[in-house]
Design an enzyme around this catalytic site. Structure first.
Site, PDB file in Angstrom:
ATOM      1  N   ASP A  16       0.802  -1.216   0.000  1.00  0.00           N
ATOM      2  CA  ASP A  16       0.000   0.000   0.000  1.00  0.00           C
ATOM      3  C   ASP A  16       0.840   1.274   0.000  1.00  0.00           C
ATOM      4  O   ASP A  16       1.994   1.266   0.436  1.00  0.00           O
ATOM      5  CB  ASP A  16      -0.907  -0.005   1.250  1.00  0.00           C
ATOM      6  CG  ASP A  16      -2.106   0.901   1.082  1.00  0.00           C
ATOM      7  OD1 ASP A  16      -2.787   1.154   2.085  1.00  0.00           O
ATOM      8  OD2 ASP A  16      -2.351   1.376  -0.050  1.00  0.00           O
TER       9      ASP A  16
HETATM   10  C1  LIG Z   1      -3.417  -1.563  -6.391  1.00  0.00           C
HETATM   11  C2  LIG Z   1      -2.667  -1.461  -5.109  1.00  0.00           C
HETATM   12  C3  LIG Z   1      -1.568  -2.478  -4.971  1.00  0.00           C
HETATM   13  C4  LIG Z   1      -2.071  -0.076  -4.969  1.00  0.00           C
HETATM   14  C5  LIG Z   1      -1.645   0.205  -3.525  1.00  0.00           C
HETATM   15  O1  LIG Z   1      -1.282   1.572  -3.415  1.00  0.00           O
HETATM   16  P1  LIG Z   1      -2.444   2.598  -3.464  1.00  0.00           P
HETATM   17  O2  LIG Z   1      -2.885   2.809  -4.857  1.00  0.00           O
HETATM   18  O3  LIG Z   1      -3.542   2.188  -2.519  1.00  0.00           O
HETATM   19  O4  LIG Z   1      -1.778   3.957  -2.979  1.00  0.00           O
HETATM   20  P2  LIG Z   1      -2.398   4.943  -1.892  1.00  0.00           P
HETATM   21  O5  LIG Z   1      -2.762   4.116  -0.692  1.00  0.00           O
HETATM   22  O6  LIG Z   1      -1.268   5.911  -1.615  1.00  0.00           O
HETATM   23  O7  LIG Z   1      -3.600   5.602  -2.511  1.00  0.00           O
HETATM   24 MG   LIG Z   2      -4.025   2.441  -0.639  1.00  0.00          MG
END
Ligand SMILES: CC(C)CCOP(=O)(O)OP(=O)(O)O
Ligand SMILES: [Mg+2]
Length: 240
Positions: A16
């Site tokens: 994440d």
């Molecule tokens: C598709 C998934 C692995 C992407 C994880 O990062 P994210 O897009 O949730 O990024 P953010 O939490 O910073 O919005």
């Molecule tokens: Mg995310």
């Protein structure tokens, strides 16, 4: 230092923080996703080096379908190029690929690539990489229940035959000998499981890292492994 005999056998990762990583650098979201793929490649190499047997990564949740179409399309194309680019490396390094999740929603071209990758790597045995794509932990349990209910309806089993082992065998993680992660790592400071593996995480040690996924490298992984090795896993038995 780290002791090889105390290594987790199965590591699960919620990768994440890719978009926040990009935004902090004034980069487009796609750069965050691309950096995330590079971090995954590094982690696969680290797991091979440290003798981890199974690595399950949350690559795309069923909820992620609700993201802007341009982001979803970019991610799907990234999974295609990533699989294409890495397949030969995985073959050489002995990495076996498995996919869990609702593959019916994936673009046909990606599904073909992933199915081919599963087929060509199925005899590899150094590391099993399970990609959870379009995956939902709750739906995994639902489909296991449906499958068991069908067996009862067809008089193949009786209700009293239903036990934890039977459910384990019907979950999508029945693609591995080690279905239960020993360690779950989630990056970017979020303290949630977000409908990832649910049944399987019953006794999993949880490790939350502040760094965003693209910044999760060797030092961060070794910190997670050290934390895991310092924990006393009781499985609810000892009260002390
Ligand atoms: C598709 C998934 C692995 C992407 C994880 O990062 P994210 O897009 O949730 O990024 P953010 O939490 O910073 O919005
Ligand atoms: Mg995310």
């Amino acid at each position: 230092g780290l002791r090889r005999e105390l290594m987790p056998k199965h590591v699960a990762v919620i990768m994440d923080g890719n978009r926040r990583w990009a935004r902090m650098r004034g980069l487009p979201v796609g750069s965050g996703y691309e950096a995330g793929i590079r971090a995954l490649r590094l982690l696969v190499e680290l797991c091979c080096r440290w003798g981890i047997r199974v690595l399950t990564v949350f690559a795309f949740s069923s909820d992620n379908w609700f993201r802007p179409k341009v982001e979803v399309d970019f991610l799907m194309s990234l999974f295609e190029t990533g699989t294409n680019d890495e397949l030969n490396n995985f073959l050489r390094e002995g990495v076996q690929i498995s996919i869990i999740g609702d593959s019916s929603k994936l673009p046909e071209s990606l599904l073909e690539l992933l199915t081919n990758a599963e087929e060509t790597t199925k005899h590899n045995s150094r590391l099993q990489l399970i990609l959870a794509i379009s995956y939902s932990g709750r739906y995994d349990i639902v489909q296991a229940c449906q499958s068991i209910a069908l067996k009862v309806k067809e008089n193949l089993i009786d209700p009293e035959d239903i036990n934890e082992l039977l459910i384990e065998q019907e979950l999508e993680t029945n693609c591995t000998e080690i279905p239960y992660p020993d360690l779950l790592i989630r990056t970017s400071g979020e303290l949630r499981v977000s409908n990832f593996l649910l049944w399987q995480l019953a006794y999993t040690e949880l490790f939350f890292a502040q760094s965003h996924w693209p910044d999760f490298g060797e030092a961060e992984f070794l910190e997670a492994l050290r934390s895991f090795q310092q924990r006393q896993r009781r499985y609810g038995s000892r009260d002390s």
